[in-house]
Design a protein around this motif. Structure first.
Motif, mmCIF file in Angstrom:
data_model
loop_
_atom_site.group_PDB
_atom_site.id
_atom_site.type_symbol
_atom_site.label_atom_id
_atom_site.label_comp_id
_atom_site.label_asym_id
_atom_site.label_seq_id
_atom_site.Cartn_x
_atom_site.Cartn_y
_atom_site.Cartn_z
ATOM 1 N N LYS A 215 0.910 -1.237 0.104
ATOM 2 C CA LYS A 215 -0.078 -0.074 -0.110
ATOM 3 C C LYS A 215 0.894 1.168 0.187
ATOM 4 O O LYS A 215 2.064 1.483 0.338
ATOM 5 C CB LYS A 215 -1.037 -0.008 1.048
ATOM 6 N N GLY B 73 0.233 5.862 -0.905
ATOM 7 C CA GLY B 73 -0.808 6.768 -1.778
ATOM 8 C C GLY B 73 -0.532 7.980 -1.372
ATOM 9 O O GLY B 73 -0.253 8.517 -0.305
ATOM 10 N N TYR C 181 -7.642 6.844 -3.915
ATOM 11 C CA TYR C 181 -8.846 5.985 -2.993
ATOM 12 C C TYR C 181 -8.209 4.355 -3.355
ATOM 13 O O TYR C 181 -8.274 3.682 -2.240
ATOM 14 C CB TYR C 181 -10.249 6.158 -3.290
ATOM 15 N N LEU C 182 -8.027 3.931 -4.489
ATOM 16 C CA LEU C 182 -7.776 2.510 -4.689
ATOM 17 C C LEU C 182 -6.371 2.319 -4.616
ATOM 18 O O LEU C 182 -5.984 1.183 -4.098
ATOM 19 C CB LEU C 182 -8.343 2.158 -6.016
ATOM 20 N N GLU D 117 -4.407 3.547 -2.380
ATOM 21 C CA GLU D 117 -4.357 3.412 -1.239
ATOM 22 C C GLU D 117 -4.516 1.906 -0.468
ATOM 23 O O GLU D 117 -3.580 1.638 0.338
ATOM 24 C CB GLU D 117 -4.821 4.452 -0.556
ATOM 25 N N ILE D 118 -5.369 1.481 -1.001
ATOM 26 C CA ILE D 118 -5.758 -0.062 -1.040
ATOM 27 C C ILE D 118 -4.879 -1.107 -1.278
ATOM 28 O O ILE D 118 -4.358 -1.873 -0.468
ATOM 29 C CB ILE D 118 -7.229 -0.528 -0.992
#
Lengths: 745, 163
Positions: free
Chosen positions: A7, A9, A640-641, A643-644
């Protein structure tokens, strides 16, 4: 505890965007820079001036998501010229009012500072990331002039077009391609479900899409169909509801996916041997007389041939091939045939083997044997309807053959998709003739196609590579010209037909004005066509086309101002096959395919073993995760993605890792004859010892994607180009790699 | 009337729609996640296990964080939703020490932030964004009675319907 994947971001917040815009401190700059990267601290330079933001009350717009190919209906709330929230449209059947993580993250594409902001023309070496800003007029004149020059010198067939296959713009991009006069139109299906499409055509008479009625099934078999980590939102919801309602789920996959973790039975089958399992099930079902005799006699063709053919495919035979005990196969076959309704999903994007079409046919035949077709809880023929059109002037006659051997070498592969993975070799070898220009519309072949080095070599042979996209994708990074398109939130599109138990139609509608200088692809195609002397084919506005498409329904575009969906009055009830026309040569479901026979292929689903794994190597498997989509930077370069899940890892069985001295979390080497790279090891109990796995879609090479750039490895770097001789799908599962620790060789 | 979250691990598929819906709704900065799904792996091949747990603030009836806060920044609404007032918060971190679930988070401003149960949505009669987005109904939000009823119904169904 194990991570989902690595992860990290950084983000621009909507609040920051609104604030900066409102202050009006920012200048409209940005776009592809000559430096090649986008430092986030310069964010304020990338923001539109405040004048572009109208004062506006809160309002709701119904649209269609475009974060993945599934096209879920959305309900968007906008205020003051910005998107405030995006949720599912409760009346639209793909979403049922719910959006996945990707759908919820769409505003981070709209407000992604990495967006291509104005047209750019390459100034440096191809792939060097050196560009100059161009006006739309200049860029369009340049592209149109170059295309006409190439057309004049090499013929229209020297221009190829690649497009993402689930776009509402498909008919209009095809119109452009036909007006150009080239046969070379491609979608990404060669690396996706093309063999499944051909299996459906040869068995059921047509492709039935994702029409599997999970919700009403009591026994569900998934052969590597990792439903819970796919884009198929409505299938996710239906499968979950079926499990909650007590359905039994049997899941076969070399890897313990999320779907496996929710299954009653996980079978870590040997990769590439699903058909042996299926044939042994057929052997049991036919041998014990458990098939639906009335259905077989009325609606199928070739049962006698199949019964004879199935003779030697015993569970004991399959045990030696699949690593699954014969008794287990036998028990599952009996359960499948005696639990009603039972269904086996024919698969979507499988790992891919040379025998892929027959593997998919085998699963379809399994459904036919228990008679569960077009009944609740089974697979079914989705009901569609015809949308209207604006009749084009006569197209120029196309005399050239396609460069991918469709239909000559691959007579059953639909030319509406073609085999894109064969295009780079055709370009390099100029076989059967030179391809000099490539137009790529919102597709990322550089990451989505196998063997990246080969693709770059092919790109270097092109005189013109034009990319129409929102973000500077890897393919865009190698382009001569990038034409910026607006996001789905910034445009209307042609209507979307939703085939299903009862067909519906939804419309994508503009929520906010296009940012920067981005334009609708319709505007781009029309402007190019006009400059190329083929403007007659686009002698209308987009609204005219939308209304023409909607005209058979007796409505116009305005209908969707008030209505979230258009629904037909066809009953959604599944009533079996009585009175239905099945579009196969015999008019029946063909267990024995006449079409395959007529084209010189094996008419019954004969087993072909996968390639043996060479000593010291591992089979490389690939797949998806629920937060990302294919090679689309809209999810990978999304705060958002990202980060995951920002980086992929190589899944290695713990025993295998111990043998190789590999520790969880360390970076190890992976290599084969095509490529070599370093990837983070994920030591796990969740995969067979003879296979390794990585998520698809990582390893972006475009520095313009500041979040995704350089993170993880691209599975396609290790995958060889090929084609299933029947359905044409690339046998991506036949990939072997060596893995080792740094300094251990 | 107080509210609570219900989470059903049998239904959670680790899709992260809840996490992203939360970020979209509340514009949460990168690196901070008010709701997050935690995966726990176990077993040994060929019988591994994966469990997923979607975690956010529990909005406890007796919030330890509130008791521990030296500045009175943390308060509880009559409906049970626990909130932090950034004007009063000094970023001391006592709340995270006190919280049994390590819920309080600290963003780039150094101050505590956490799930607010989407109270602006609740006040409009809507569900929290995470619950609204959950594809499999693994998350629910409501009164303890309503949550208990969902749980009872699902337990009964699993006893009666399981294969």
């Amino acid at each position: 505890m194990n991570s989902l994947c690595a992860k990290s971001g950084i983000q621009i917040s909507r609040r920051a965007f609104t604030k900066l815009s409102a202050l009006g401190t920012a200048a409209a700059l940005g776009g592809i820079s000559t430096i090649g990267t986008y430092p986030m601290e310069h964010l304020n330079r990338l923001i539109e001036p405040a004048a572009a933001i109208p004062v506006e009350e809160e309002r709701t717009v119904y649209g269609i998501c475009e974060m993945c190919p599934f096209n879920c209906g959305v309900k968007v709330t906008c205020e003051g010229g910005v998107v405030k929230s995006i949720e599912g449209n409760p009346k639209e059947p793909h979403s049922n009012g719910k959006l996945c993580a990707r759908g919820n993250a769409a505003e981070q594409v709209l407000y992604n500072p990495n967006r291509v902001k104005y047209p750019v023309i390459r100034t440096g070496e191809r792939g060097a990331g050196e560009w100059r800003r161009a006006t739309w007029d200049e860029a369009l004149d340049h592209v149109a002039g170059k295309l006409n020059e190439i057309k004049g010198t090499y013929g229209p067939e020297s221009i190829a077009v690649i497009q993402f296959p689930t776009s509402m713009m498909v008919p209009l991009v095809q119109r452009f391609q036909k007006a150009l006069g080239t046969p070379n139109y491609f979608t990404s299906l060669g690396n996706c479900k093309i063999s499944r499409v051909v299996a459906d055509i040869t068995t059921l008479g047509g492709h039935i899409l994702n029409a599997v009625d999970f919700k009403n099934a009591k026994y569900i078999m998934l052969f590597g169909r990792n439903t819970f980590e796919t884009p198929a939102n409505s299938s996710v919801q239906a499968l979950s509801a079926a499990i909650a309602g007590g359905a039994k789920l049997v899941y076969l996959d070399p890897r313990f996916t999320v779907t496996a973790s929710k299954a009653d039975e996980w079978i870590p089958i040997k990769p590439g041997t699903d058909l042996a399992f299926v044939l042994a099930m057929m052997h049991v079902i036919i041998g014990r007389g458990l098939y639906d005799e009335a259905f077989i006699n009325t609606y199928t063709y070739g049962f006698e041939e199949l019964s004879e053919f199935i003779g030697n495919y015993t569970p004991e035979w399959a045990e030696g091939i699949t690593d699954v005990p014969a008794a287990q196969i036998e028990r599952i076959a009996i359960e499948f045939a005696t639990t009603q309704p039972a269904v086996a999903h024919p698969g979507w994007h499988p790992h891919g083997y040379e025998n892929e079409t027959q593997i998919r046919r085998g699963i379809l035949i399994l459904n036919a044997l228990v008679g569960n077709i077009n009944k609740p809880g089974g697979i079914f023929y989705p009901r569609g309807l015809s949308l209207g059109d604006i009749k084009p002037p006569a197209y120029p006659e196309i005399t050239a053959q396609r460069v991918d051997g469709v239909p000559g070498k691959y007579p059953l592969v639909p030319a509406s998709h073609g085999l894109w993975q064969l295009l780079p070799d055709a370009i390099i070898n100029e076989d059967p003739y030179p391809i000099k220009a490539l137009i790529v519309y919102r597709s990322n072949p550089l990451l989505g196609m196998p063997d990246r080095n080969r693709i770059i070599e092919a790109f270097k042979k092109l005189d013109l590579l034009v990319v129409i996209d929102i973000l500077p994708s890897d393919t865009a990074w190698y382009a001569d010209v990038i034409l910026p398109e607006c996001t789905y939130l910034e445009r209307d599109d042609p209507p979307m037909l939703i085939p299903g138990k009862s067909p519906k139609v939804a419309l994508r509608q503009k929520c906010v004005e296009p940012m920067y200088e981005s334009k609708h692809s319709f505007w781009i195609l029309k402007a190019l066509a006009q400059r190329m002397g083929i403007g007659d084919y686009f002698d209308f506005e987009l609204d005219d086309y939308i209304n023409a498409q909607l005209s058979p329904l007796g409505i116009t575009k305005e209908y969707f101002n008030e209505n979230a969906i258009w629904s037909s009055d066809i009953s959604p009830e599944l009533k079996g096959l009585e009175g239905m026309k099945i579009n196969t040569p015999t008019g029946k479901i063909e267990l024995y395919s006449k079409k395959l026979e007529a084209n010189g292929y094996e008419p019954l689903p004969a087993f072909v073993p996968p390639k043996e794994t060479p000593s010291g190597m591992f089979r490389l498997l690939h797949g998806h995760i629920a937060v990302h989509t294919h090679a689309n930077p809209a999810t990978f370069d999304n705060v958002y993605l990202n980060e995951i899940c920002s980086e992929n890892e190589l899944w290695i069985n713990s025993d295998t890792a111990m043998d190789l001295g590999i520790v969880n979390g360390e970076y190890i080497w992976i290599e084969n004859e095509l490529s070599k790279g370093k990837i983070k090891a994920k030591v796990t109990e969740q995969i067979r010892p003879d296979a390794v796995f990585m998520l698809h879609g990582f390893g972006h090479v475009s520095p313009g994607l500041t979040l995704a750039y350089g993170k993880g490895l691209n599975d396609n770097d290790f995958i060889k180009v090929g084609a299933d001789p029947i359905g044409g799908g690339c046998p991506m599962g036949e990939t072997f790699v060596r893995i080792y620790k740094e300094g251990s060789l | 009337m107080t509210y609570q979250f219900l989470f059903d691990a049998d239904r959670c598929i680790n899709c992260r729609a809840c996490e992203v819906a939360c970020k979209q709704q509340n514009d949460v900065e990168t690196g901070v996640r008010w709701r997050t799904v935690v995966e726990t792996d176990g077993g040994k091949y060929p019988t591994p296990s994966r469990e997923f747990l979607s975690l956010a603030c529990f909005h406890c009836s007796r919030p330890y964080c509130m008791a521990a806060c030296p500045t009175g920044a943390i308060s509880q609404r009559p409906d049970g939703i626990v909130l932090n007032d950034k004007n009063k918060c000094i970023g001391c971190g006592y709340c995270i020490m006190a919280c049994p679930f390590a819920v309080p988070l600290f963003g780039s401003d150094g101050l505590m932030q956490k799930c607010i149960a989407c109270y602006p949505r609740i006040d409009k009669g809507l569900e929290p964004a995470c619950v609204h987005a959950c594809l499999t109904s693994a998350l629910a939000f409501g009164t303890p009675e309503a949550m208990a009823e969902i749980k009872r119904e699902r337990t009964a169904a699993s006893i009666i319907l399981s294969p």
